[in-house]
Design an enzyme around this catalytic site. Structure first.
Site, PDB file in Angstrom:
ATOM      1  N   GLY A  84      60.691  95.960  15.843  1.00  0.00           N
ATOM      2  CA  GLY A  84      61.634  94.924  16.252  1.00  0.00           C
ATOM      3  C   GLY A  84      62.587  95.454  17.302  1.00  0.00           C
ATOM      4  O   GLY A  84      63.115  96.561  17.165  1.00  0.00           O
TER       5      GLY A  84
ATOM      6  N   ALA B 160      69.571  94.675  16.177  1.00  0.00           N
ATOM      7  CA  ALA B 160      69.537  95.740  15.172  1.00  0.00           C
ATOM      8  C   ALA B 160      68.514  96.808  15.531  1.00  0.00           C
ATOM      9  O   ALA B 160      68.785  98.012  15.434  1.00  0.00           O
ATOM     10  CB  ALA B 160      69.229  95.150  13.795  1.00  0.00           C
ATOM     11  N   GLY B 161      67.319  96.383  15.947  1.00  0.00           N
ATOM     12  CA  GLY B 161      66.277  97.334  16.288  1.00  0.00           C
ATOM     13  C   GLY B 161      66.652  98.211  17.463  1.00  0.00           C
ATOM     14  O   GLY B 161      66.431  99.431  17.444  1.00  0.00           O
TER      15      GLY B 161
ATOM     16  N   ASP C 186      57.905  88.602   9.805  1.00  0.00           N
ATOM     17  CA  ASP C 186      56.812  89.582   9.809  1.00  0.00           C
ATOM     18  C   ASP C 186      57.148  90.828   8.989  1.00  0.00           C
ATOM     19  O   ASP C 186      56.339  91.290   8.179  1.00  0.00           O
ATOM     20  CB  ASP C 186      56.469  89.992  11.249  1.00  0.00           C
ATOM     21  CG  ASP C 186      56.101  88.808  12.123  1.00  0.00           C
ATOM     22  OD1 ASP C 186      55.568  87.816  11.589  1.00  0.00           O
ATOM     23  OD2 ASP C 186      56.348  88.867  13.343  1.00  0.00           O
TER      24      ASP C 186
ATOM     25  N   ARG D 240      80.218  77.658   6.472  1.00  0.00           N
ATOM     26  CA  ARG D 240      79.089  76.831   6.903  1.00  0.00           C
ATOM     27  C   ARG D 240      78.442  76.046   5.771  1.00  0.00           C
ATOM     28  O   ARG D 240      78.029  74.901   5.954  1.00  0.00           O
ATOM     29  CB  ARG D 240      78.045  77.708   7.602  1.00  0.00           C
ATOM     30  CG  ARG D 240      78.512  78.164   8.965  1.00  0.00           C
ATOM     31  CD  ARG D 240      77.549  79.129   9.612  1.00  0.00           C
ATOM     32  NE  ARG D 240      77.992  79.446  10.964  1.00  0.00           N
ATOM     33  CZ  ARG D 240      77.408  80.338  11.747  1.00  0.00           C
ATOM     34  NH1 ARG D 240      76.357  81.009  11.292  1.00  0.00           N
ATOM     35  NH2 ARG D 240      77.861  80.566  12.964  1.00  0.00           N
TER      36      ARG D 240
ATOM     37  N   GLU E 140      68.750  90.863  10.316  1.00  0.00           N
ATOM     38  CA  GLU E 140      68.456  89.714   9.459  1.00  0.00           C
ATOM     39  C   GLU E 140      67.275  89.974   8.531  1.00  0.00           C
ATOM     40  O   GLU E 140      67.163  89.350   7.474  1.00  0.00           O
ATOM     41  CB  GLU E 140      68.188  88.472  10.314  1.00  0.00           C
ATOM     42  CG  GLU E 140      68.154  87.184   9.519  1.00  0.00           C
ATOM     43  CD  GLU E 140      68.032  85.937  10.371  1.00  0.00           C
ATOM     44  OE1 GLU E 140      67.870  84.845   9.795  1.00  0.00           O
ATOM     45  OE2 GLU E 140      68.099  86.038  11.621  1.00  0.00           O
TER      46      GLU E 140
ATOM     47  N   LEU F  70      76.048  89.197  14.323  1.00  0.00           N
ATOM     48  CA  LEU F  70      75.999  90.182  15.405  1.00  0.00           C
ATOM     49  C   LEU F  70      76.667  91.485  14.975  1.00  0.00           C
ATOM     50  O   LEU F  70      76.238  92.575  15.358  1.00  0.00           O
ATOM     51  CB  LEU F  70      76.667  89.633  16.669  1.00  0.00           C
ATOM     52  CG  LEU F  70      75.947  88.488  17.388  1.00  0.00           C
ATOM     53  CD1 LEU F  70      76.684  88.118  18.676  1.00  0.00           C
ATOM     54  CD2 LEU F  70      74.500  88.843  17.698  1.00  0.00           C
TER      55      LEU F  70
END
Length: 634
Positions: free
Chosen positions: A53, A57-58, A260, A325, A427, A444
């Site tokens: 990824g 993050a990756g 994935d 939310r 995530e 983020l």
């Protein structure tokens, strides 16, 4: 050759790998079971670390590792700057105190409260404490934050955030780059990854983890460009593949958000955590699902029903349109159910921005002004935007410590146990800093804080350049067999048909409001959809740029995530955060303040459920006391 001065030249031979690295070992072809016999070329690579990824993050994990001297591979099924991080709009939270005095402990309080007390407080402690440092680090990397008149980083209001532990009114804590913060962050991090010579393998589709005696030792991937199969050996494998929003019909996620990494972990026999907690963003554009940032309400926008009423005052008297939310999404749904929706079908509500000064819309919200014009045909300076709650984020994922190490349960003791060789962030992971509901602009922050934590943990525990243990020559062949079976599938159902059935089922039965009847029906329906995957038809049998094959493999991953989501939701008999039960309307801390763990080895296999305790203590209670459960109101 570039002439610098007379008689002085410099040769630019800096190597950056974008599609393949130097091959460590190419082994013989492997015959498949298809007729006529096909052959798969397998190429082996050896790295200290491999990151799957290349979103926020990756990239943060990958360049942190490369910078520390580790030979690091970063695999991505699409070009890094097309990763879904690019779609994040509103900002990144940090208690910088640029708009008013602020404290990271208030940020922690808001995050724990926002999580509906399902978040792990050691991880929340770490994230909120590290937030200011992480934002300043991004600024030093060149991220072009919006500015106040005196030159400091601009911070806007976002939902669920307060001053003085909920007693001091609305906090302005969200650092923004207009309404394109994710875009700016992704390009900034990608630049750092290039600077530090991360080895990129772009348009490589990761299929499965490689495991040996319970340890993760790398990944196996399919190169879409030439059809070769690649096995990446690594001492540490980092999963940063994002969420699985595309399991739903209406979502803000890119088409590449197919879970994935989560499915790879599940097929390897490891658990996923808290998949029942799916966040619905209050303001997806009606009809398209495109995101309108919470920052629009942070800048002064508000929601209206068919009677022209600012209805959020009834549901959240203090925070109003900037409640968390889950609260806002439920309020919108209740207004529509009560017949106060707008439009011909009375099935959505309105977001009003036309009262804001044109200069504010131009400077602070340029992207959503364009998005509203393109996808809703609305001029935001003249008319409101039609919006509806839309699937936006997965709070659940791979269970992970605040250090980034992936977890499972020890079968004998029932205690947490680190999975050797496996880490996760972003995530795809469930640290769990978001618990049952994520606060806007904490995502983020999650990416950069825990991407860096992964790199730091590896730096503390692994020596670069260590040799790899010998493995069985057929490691990964089970994954190749699955690829071959899918590629040669000759059933009667198109991938798109099965995918649509899955998305409609999840949208109808595992939505904003849930009951035991709807959830049980959802489990039955998604199980049936899962079984139909055996009847899938893949038209394109090639191995080069075969989008039909890739989409079918992605559907296989989505079905794994969707099935575990429905089963996990059907078992949790309370309302908490994004999991709102009409038949169990209250939070039950005595029986249900715990994380759901789910196991499913493959498509059409049973889901096993267990539970693990929420971590209710902080990293250092002398530095920061834990936040005890309380009534959650806004």
């Amino acid at each position: 050759m570039l002439s610098l001065k007379k008689g002085i030249t410099k040769s630019y031979i800096l190597q950056r790998t974008f599609t393949s690295s130097s091959v460590v070992r190419q082994i013989g072809e492997v015959k498949s079971e298809s007729k006529p016999p096909a052959k798969y070329h397998i190429i082996d690579h050896e790295y200290d670390c491999v990151v799957v990824g290349a979103g926020g993050a990756g990239l943060r994990a990958a360049f942190g590792l490369a910078e520390a001297g580790y030979k690091t591979a970063c695999l991505s099924k699409l070009f890094p700057t097309r990763s879904h991080t690019v779609a994040a709009q509103g900002g990144i939270n940090a208690a910088l105190g640029n708009m008013h005095p602020d404290d990271w402990k208030s940020h922690m309080y808001d995050t724990v409260k926002g999580s509906d007390w399902l978040g792990d407080q050691d991880a929340i402690h770490y994230m909120t404490r590290e937030a200011p440092k992480s934002v300043i680090e991004l600024e030093h990397y060149g991220m072009p934050f919006s500015r106040t008149e005196d030159g400091r980083i601009y911070q806007r209001a976002f939902g669920g955030q307060s001053k003085d532990f909920g007693k001091g009114g609305q906090a302005y804590r969200t650092c923004a780059v207009a309404d394109r913060t994710g875009h700016a962050m992704l390009h900034t991090l990608y630049g750092q990854a290039l600077k530090n010579n991360t080895h990129f393998f772009i348009e490589y589709f990761a299929m499965d983890l490689l495991t040996h005696n319970g340890e993760v030792v790398g990944v196996i991937a399919y190169n879409q460009e030439d059809g070769t199969i690649h096995r990446f050996r690594a001492h540490k494998t980092v999963i940063a593949t994002g969420g699985y929003g595309r399991a739903y019909f209406s979502c803000t996620s890119a088409h590449t958000c197919t879970g994935d990494g989560n499915a790879m972990v599940s097929r390897a026999g490891f658990p996923l955590e808290d998949l029942e907690f799916v966040q619905f963003h209050p303001s997806g554009i009606y009809g398209s699902g495109c995101l309108i940032t919470e920052g629009a309400r942070g800048e002064g926008g508000f929601l209206l029903n068919s009677e022209g009423e600012r209805f959020m005052e009834r549901y959240a008297p203090t925070a109003k349109d900037l409640a968390s939310r889950d609260v806002v999404s439920r309020a919108i749904t209740m207004e529509i159910r009560a017949g106060r929706g707008v439009g011909k079908n009375k099935d959505h509500i309105l977001l009003q921005l036309s009262h804001l000064p044109p200069e504010v819309l131009k400077e602070r919200l340029p992207g959503i002004s364009e998005t509203a014009a393109v996808f809703a045909g609305v001029d935001v300076t003249q008319e409101p935007i039609p919006v509806l709650p839309t699937v936006h984020y997965n709070m659940g994922g791979i269970p992970t410590k605040w250090t980034g190490e992936a977890l499972t349960i020890d079968e004998e003791t029932g205690e947490d146990k680190v999975i050797p060789g496996l880490m996760a962030c972003g995530e795809a992971a469930c640290v769990s800093v978001h618990g049952a509901n994520r606060l806007g602009a904490n995502s983020l922050l999650d990416l950069v804080v825990f991407g860096r934590a992964v790199a730091n943990t590896i730096a503390d525990t692994l020596q670069p350049g260590l040799p790899h243990k010998p493995l069985a020559s057929n490691i990964g062949h089970e994954s190749i067999a699955n690829l071959d079976k899918v590629r040669n599938a000759r059933g009667s159902l198109k991938t798109s048909q099965i995918r649509l059935n899955m998305q409609r089922t999840m949208q109808k039965d595992v939505s904003v409001f849930r009951t035991q009847d709807t959830l049980d029906e959802g489990v039955r329906n998604i199980t049936e959809v899962d079984k139909t995957f055996e009847d899938v038809h893949v038209s394109d049998k090639s191995m080069i740029w075969n989008s039909d094959l890739v989409e079918t493999l992605e559907l296989q991953n989505l079905l794994t995530c969707a099935t575990q989501t429905a089963v996990s939701a059907s078992k949790r008999k309370e309302s908490r955060g994004a999991h709102a039960r009409e038949d169990y309307a209250k939070r039950d801390d005595v029986n249900w303040r715990k994380h759901t763990l789910s196991w499913q080895k493959g498509t059409s296999t049973p889901v096993k459920i267990k539970y693990r305790n929420v971590i209710a203590h902080t990293l250092d209670e002398n530095e920061c006391a834990p936040v005890p459960p309380a009534v959650r109101s806004y």
